[in-house]
Design a protein around this motif. Structure first.
Motif, short mmCIF file in Angstrom:
data_model
loop_
_atom_site.label_atom_id
_atom_site.label_comp_id
_atom_site.label_asym_id
_atom_site.label_seq_id
_atom_site.Cartn_x
_atom_site.Cartn_y
_atom_site.Cartn_z
N ASN A 66 58.15 -39.00 68.20
CA ASN A 66 59.29 -39.83 67.81
C ASN A 66 58.79 -41.24 67.53
OD1 ASN A 66 61.45 -37.93 68.14
ND2 ASN A 66 61.18 -38.12 70.35
N VAL A 67 59.66 -42.09 66.96
CA VAL A 67 59.29 -43.49 66.76
C VAL A 67 59.03 -44.09 68.14
CG1 VAL A 67 60.11 -45.73 65.96
CG2 VAL A 67 60.59 -43.69 64.62
N LEU A 68 57.94 -44.84 68.25
CA LEU A 68 57.51 -45.41 69.53
C LEU A 68 58.59 -46.27 70.18
CD1 LEU A 68 54.01 -46.42 68.26
CD2 LEU A 68 54.40 -44.81 70.13
N HIS A 69 58.73 -46.11 71.50
CA HIS A 69 59.65 -46.94 72.28
C HIS A 69 58.86 -47.54 73.43
CE1 HIS A 69 63.29 -48.38 74.10
NE2 HIS A 69 63.01 -47.76 75.23
N GLU A 70 58.90 -48.87 73.56
CA GLU A 70 58.10 -49.59 74.55
C GLU A 70 56.64 -49.16 74.42
OE1 GLU A 70 60.15 -48.79 78.25
OE2 GLU A 70 61.63 -50.35 77.83
N CYS A 71 56.09 -49.45 73.28
CA CYS A 71 54.76 -48.97 72.85
C CYS A 71 53.64 -49.37 73.81
CB CYS A 71 54.49 -49.52 71.46
SG CYS A 71 52.92 -49.00 70.78
N CYS A 72 52.79 -48.39 74.14
CA CYS A 72 51.59 -48.61 74.94
C CYS A 72 50.40 -48.04 74.18
CB CYS A 72 51.71 -47.90 76.29
SG CYS A 72 52.97 -48.62 77.35
N ALA A 73 49.26 -48.71 74.29
CA ALA A 73 48.05 -48.26 73.61
C ALA A 73 46.99 -47.89 74.64
CB ALA A 73 47.52 -49.35 72.69
N LEU A 74 46.21 -46.87 74.31
CA LEU A 74 45.08 -46.48 75.15
C LEU A 74 43.82 -47.13 74.58
CD1 LEU A 74 45.59 -42.63 75.68
CD2 LEU A 74 46.29 -44.51 77.15
N PHE A 75 42.93 -47.53 75.46
CA PHE A 75 41.64 -48.07 75.03
C PHE A 75 40.56 -47.14 75.53
CE2 PHE A 75 44.35 -51.73 74.88
CZ PHE A 75 43.91 -52.39 73.75
N PRO A 76 39.57 -46.81 74.76
CA PRO A 76 39.11 -47.47 73.54
C PRO A 76 39.65 -46.87 72.24
CG PRO A 76 37.43 -45.94 74.26
CD PRO A 76 38.56 -45.86 75.27
N CYS A 77 40.39 -45.78 72.26
CA CYS A 77 40.77 -45.10 71.01
C CYS A 77 41.90 -45.81 70.26
CB CYS A 77 41.14 -43.65 71.26
SG CYS A 77 42.67 -43.42 72.20
N GLU A 98 43.25 -35.74 89.07
CA GLU A 98 42.22 -35.76 88.04
C GLU A 98 41.58 -37.14 88.02
OE1 GLU A 98 43.95 -34.39 84.35
OE2 GLU A 98 45.11 -32.89 85.42
N ASP A 99 40.34 -37.22 87.52
CA ASP A 99 39.65 -38.51 87.55
C ASP A 99 39.77 -39.28 86.24
OD1 ASP A 99 38.08 -36.82 86.08
OD2 ASP A 99 36.21 -37.34 87.07
N SER A 100 40.44 -38.71 85.21
CA SER A 100 40.60 -39.48 83.98
C SER A 100 41.84 -39.01 83.22
CB SER A 100 39.36 -39.36 83.08
OG SER A 100 39.26 -38.05 82.57
N LEU A 101 42.37 -39.92 82.43
CA LEU A 101 43.48 -39.63 81.54
C LEU A 101 42.88 -39.56 80.14
CD1 LEU A 101 46.98 -41.06 81.55
CD2 LEU A 101 45.67 -41.29 79.47
N THR A 102 43.09 -38.45 79.44
CA THR A 102 42.55 -38.33 78.09
C THR A 102 43.66 -38.45 77.06
OG1 THR A 102 42.70 -35.93 78.17
CG2 THR A 102 40.58 -36.88 78.76
N CYS A 103 43.31 -39.04 75.93
CA CYS A 103 44.26 -39.20 74.83
C CYS A 103 44.63 -37.82 74.30
CB CYS A 103 43.61 -40.05 73.72
SG CYS A 103 44.63 -40.19 72.25
N THR A 104 45.92 -37.56 74.15
CA THR A 104 46.35 -36.25 73.65
C THR A 104 46.05 -36.07 72.17
OG1 THR A 104 48.58 -37.11 73.31
CG2 THR A 104 48.16 -35.91 75.36
N GLN A 105 45.76 -37.16 71.46
CA GLN A 105 45.46 -37.03 70.04
C GLN A 105 43.97 -36.79 69.78
OE1 GLN A 105 47.49 -39.68 67.50
NE2 GLN A 105 46.35 -39.08 65.70
N CYS A 106 43.10 -37.55 70.46
CA CYS A 106 41.67 -37.44 70.14
C CYS A 106 40.83 -36.95 71.32
CB CYS A 106 41.15 -38.78 69.65
SG CYS A 106 41.15 -40.08 70.91
N GLN A 107 41.45 -36.72 72.47
CA GLN A 107 40.77 -36.23 73.68
C GLN A 107 39.73 -37.21 74.24
OE1 GLN A 107 42.13 -33.49 75.01
NE2 GLN A 107 43.46 -33.62 73.23
N THR A 108 39.81 -38.47 73.88
CA THR A 108 38.91 -39.49 74.42
C THR A 108 39.41 -39.93 75.79
OG1 THR A 108 38.43 -40.31 72.20
CG2 THR A 108 37.95 -41.80 74.02
#
Length: 195
Positions: A66-77, A98-108
């Protein structure tokens, strides 16, 4: 042709019948400038439509689409998520230890999560121009309630695994001797024994 001047053409319809009355032709006025404007407008609208579509795709949450609401960005991706969506994902990561959160789009693996205020302003302007893309009030309220991210979060620090606690040996108290009553001070001997 000078600007603003109209160009005119006259067409005459010729019939094979020589006895037919000759009709006075009606002048057809062709405004070249207006026709060029129409063609330019069509091309511009096509290009703007493509740009709007590209911009909209850039403003979609990588998780709920959906259109972003209260947008948050992950780093470094730098992929963007709704604050509620990424908070929910972070909560699941913590719950599952778990020891890390991975981006659901790029798995970084992400190192930080932060609010993306610049993108929020861009989305606000876009939604003013295209209100049909705005989410229903109930969905916005739900995402706002889920959002736990108000500032930058260092994920490495937050998800740091604590070493498992060392098992403590099970001990029991054993009575060794009876209290003595021969002196002013009386004592008994006890000791700890592993179970």
């Amino acid at each position: 042709v000078p600007e603003g001047q109209e160009v005119g053409f006259e067409f005459e319809i010729m019939e094979n019948d020589a006895s037919a009355k000759r009709k006075e032709p009606e002048p057809i006025v062709f405004n070249l400038e207006k026709e060029v404007e129409k063609e330019v407008d069509k091309e511009t609208q096509r290009k703007l439509g493509k740009i709007d579509e590209d911009v909209l795709n850039f403003m979609l949450c990588c998780r709920c689409c959906n259109v972003l609401h209260e947008c948050c960005a992950l780093f470094p991706c730098l992929h963007n998520f709704c604050g509620g969506c990424i908070s929910e994902q972070l909560e699941n990561v913590e719950k599952n230890k778990e020891d890390s959160l991975t981006c659901t789009q790029c798995q970084t693996p992400a190192k930080f999560i932060t609010r993306n205020k610049g993108m929020e302003r861009l989305i606000e302007s876009y939604l003013q121009a295209y209100p049909e893309y705005k989410l229903p009030a109930e969905k916005l309220e739900e995402l706002t309630k889920k959002n736990k991210i108000q500032e930058e979060i260092d994920l490495k620090e937050r998800l740091k695994k604590q070493p498992p606690p060392q098992p403590q040996p099970q001990l029991s108290l054993i009575h060794i001797s009876e209290p003595t009553r021969q002196a002013e001070i009386s004592y008994a001997v006890f000791c700890l024994k592993k179970k």
